[in-house]
Design an enzyme around this catalytic site. Sequence first.
Site, PDB file in Angstrom:
ATOM      1  N   ILE A   1       0.878  -1.176   0.000  1.00  0.00           N
ATOM      2  CA  ILE A   1       0.000   0.000   0.000  1.00  0.00           C
ATOM      3  C   ILE A   1       0.912   1.222   0.000  1.00  0.00           C
ATOM      4  CG2 ILE A   1      -1.785   1.263   1.269  1.00  0.00           C
ATOM      5  CD1 ILE A   1      -2.746  -1.456   0.187  1.00  0.00           C
TER       6      ILE A   1
ATOM      7  N   GLU B   1     -10.304  -0.291  -8.107  1.00  0.00           N
ATOM      8  CA  GLU B   1     -11.545  -0.946  -8.533  1.00  0.00           C
ATOM      9  C   GLU B   1     -11.893  -2.135  -7.644  1.00  0.00           C
ATOM     10  OE1 GLU B   1     -11.896  -0.622 -13.150  1.00  0.00           O
ATOM     11  OE2 GLU B   1      -9.783  -0.573 -12.616  1.00  0.00           O
TER      12      GLU B   1
HETATM   13 MO1  MOS Z   1     -11.547   1.661 -15.189  1.00  0.00          MO
HETATM   14  S1  MOS Z   1     -13.473   1.128 -15.564  1.00  0.00           S
HETATM   15  O1  MOS Z   1     -10.704   0.266 -15.659  1.00  0.00           O
HETATM   16  O2  MOS Z   1     -11.331   2.963 -16.257  1.00  0.00           O
END
Ligand code: MOS
Length: 734
Positions: free
Chosen positions: A624, A700
């Site tokens: 991190i 993500e």
């Molecule tokens: Mo992100 S949806 O991989 O730009």
Amino acid sequence: MSAAAPEPKANMGPPEPRIDGRLKVTGQARYPADVPVSNPLYAYLVTSAIARGRITSFDLGAARGVPGVADILTHENTHGDVKQPKFFADGGYASTSIRPLDSAQIWHDGQIIALVLAETYEAAREAAHRVKVNYVEETPTATFDDAGASTQLAKEARKTHEDPEVGNFDEAFRTAEVKLDEWYSTPTQHHNAMELFATTCAWAGPQLTIYEPSQFVYGLQNGVAEQLGIDPEHIRVVSTFIGGAFGSKGSTTPRTALVAIAARRLGRPVKLVATRDQGFTIATYRAETRHHLRLGAARDGKLVALSHEGWEVTSRPDAYMVSGTDTTSRMYAVPNVATNVSIVHADRNTPGFMRSPPETPYMYALESAMDELAVKLAMDPVELRRTNDTMKEPIKGLPYTSRSLMQCFEEASRTFGWSKRNPQPGSMRDGDWLIGWGCATACYPTHIAPATARVRLTPDGEARVETAAHDIGTGTYTVIGQVVAEKLGLPLEKVAVLLGDSQLPPAPVSGGSNVTASVCTVVAKACDAIRSRLGNPNAAELMDALKRQGAGAIEEYAENVSNGPPPESLPLLYKGAVKMAGGATLKDRIQYAFGAEFVEVRVHALTREIRVPRAVGAFAAGRIMNTRTAHSQLMGGMVWGIASALHEATEIDRRAARYVNDNFADYLVPVNADVNQLDVILVSEEDTKVNPLGIKGLGELGNVGTAAAVANAVFHATGRRVRDLPIRIDALLA
Ligand code: MOS
């Protein structure tokens, strides 16, 4: 240290505040639409009012009569000016192969059909509303099940597509002791970044400068060059700050070339800021998906069979797909797997990447199904994950480079107080509120792409790092600065970080959560080269070594292609093409970041109002770099996940194939009152195989799993299993 700036644990960097934070909160950060240009014209889009058919004629008299109108571009006067672009998934740059203002054909509602140029924004807008368009309309197809929808197997649409499978699913499922066979669905969603889709184009002779929020300035530069038929060397893209992107600003959308053409034609800079509702149709979005899940298990909870079939909507001409079975087929130890993805063509704008594109919908289905299976087995859902945890993916038997899934479950469940859960649905109640506790797995593939950077160190103790990466709100400026500061032994405030300009050394798209790994790796490499030129002194003696050398500043340019992408992907980066590698695509290993999310919902016994008073997520993502920016990314992801479960959906009028709630009043996103307590736990993890610094992306990761955790909690509160997102009161009243 605070909740927002967690104390670093092992293998974590300090919670440095964002180095661009002050500029942002004082309004000094200049977003692309803020950049002043001399004597501009303002553009306003006219978009199609039908979803399928042809334009027969325009009546432009009233529009041209508006004072200040300079020109109106339609297919009648710009046909052929934009070259046919190649869809990005077919190896090009474009978000869609649809070419507006080239012919009379209408492919989808809200397609750009005219561009009005005027001396003021107000005049352009007024004139745009006076453009009269005559159409021949055909009945459009809006979505799944509508007449005219055409279904295509993913492997037929794209030769490179593979449907993961292993063993003999049919036989194993037929003979399984416990079975689950269910359907799930996720709705259409739009990114709705705070910042609108804006483009300013200014020509100086043959040289074009584009100010546009972009997740990939090299991609946009080369994509617009392709569409204009000019040398990319003649285009500069500037995107210093981006006000939210989430995938919507990653590829070249049609508007940019049109603004460039208008600016060239009129010999003046042109500024476009598309409206909120136009943003729903002139860029990409997350298309609706359907899932058929079949799970077979032994009585002890061991999975014996898994089948995941997915369907996704796309436009007529483009085979866009996310096909998340690459992930769901490899999540747990299961010897017999079958998968299948189909795309369904309808009269819609082409969808595209949206935060954790494959995992968000596909893991929602799998993690809901896992919870249903746990209920059938009368097994704790955490124990079901533990029983099927694996350090090897089942399709090819490749080893996970590291996988701290169960550590995440342990840390999150402890903080959440999961052991106090009564598994009986509807058994936990507080007055009129039914309490439900649910959990789910989060995961995201770990990618790395080729990248380049230039680092310069001056004898007065200042460093400058240049790379055409982007900070889409993620903290890229800060973590790159931290790498330089640490490597060169400088205070962070002595490091200047320059990003978001195609004149800087190329860096990959800010997508697929690859940038921290890709760019920090190459920046570290450039710093190491500087240190090596100075004889590798320790950090404290570095400046003395530089002064002793007496040669003034020292500068190094570094390129990196390692840990997955093939060597030929480096020259491609200079052409704005990105070949990132990772996740389940590698030959010798599989690499993912993991997390576990726990959610409490309260459902009102009478009104069925649904609330989420608290959520806990624990995440392990290798090194991190900065606990503050990591915490912020993960927290934002979980908030988004709650939104996916309960709020977000683009409604479609199926008769007209039109988006109905294309505004911030009707497109629901969570506000503070929707999210009370949210704990993010960073779990220490070390991974030496993913890349030299051991970084796994996490931008993500946070929103994968949340929706399933909420849905599972709603079941626990009510005994009602809702398999179609978002979960609304009516589904619980029926
Ligand atoms: Mo992100 S949806 O991989 O730009």
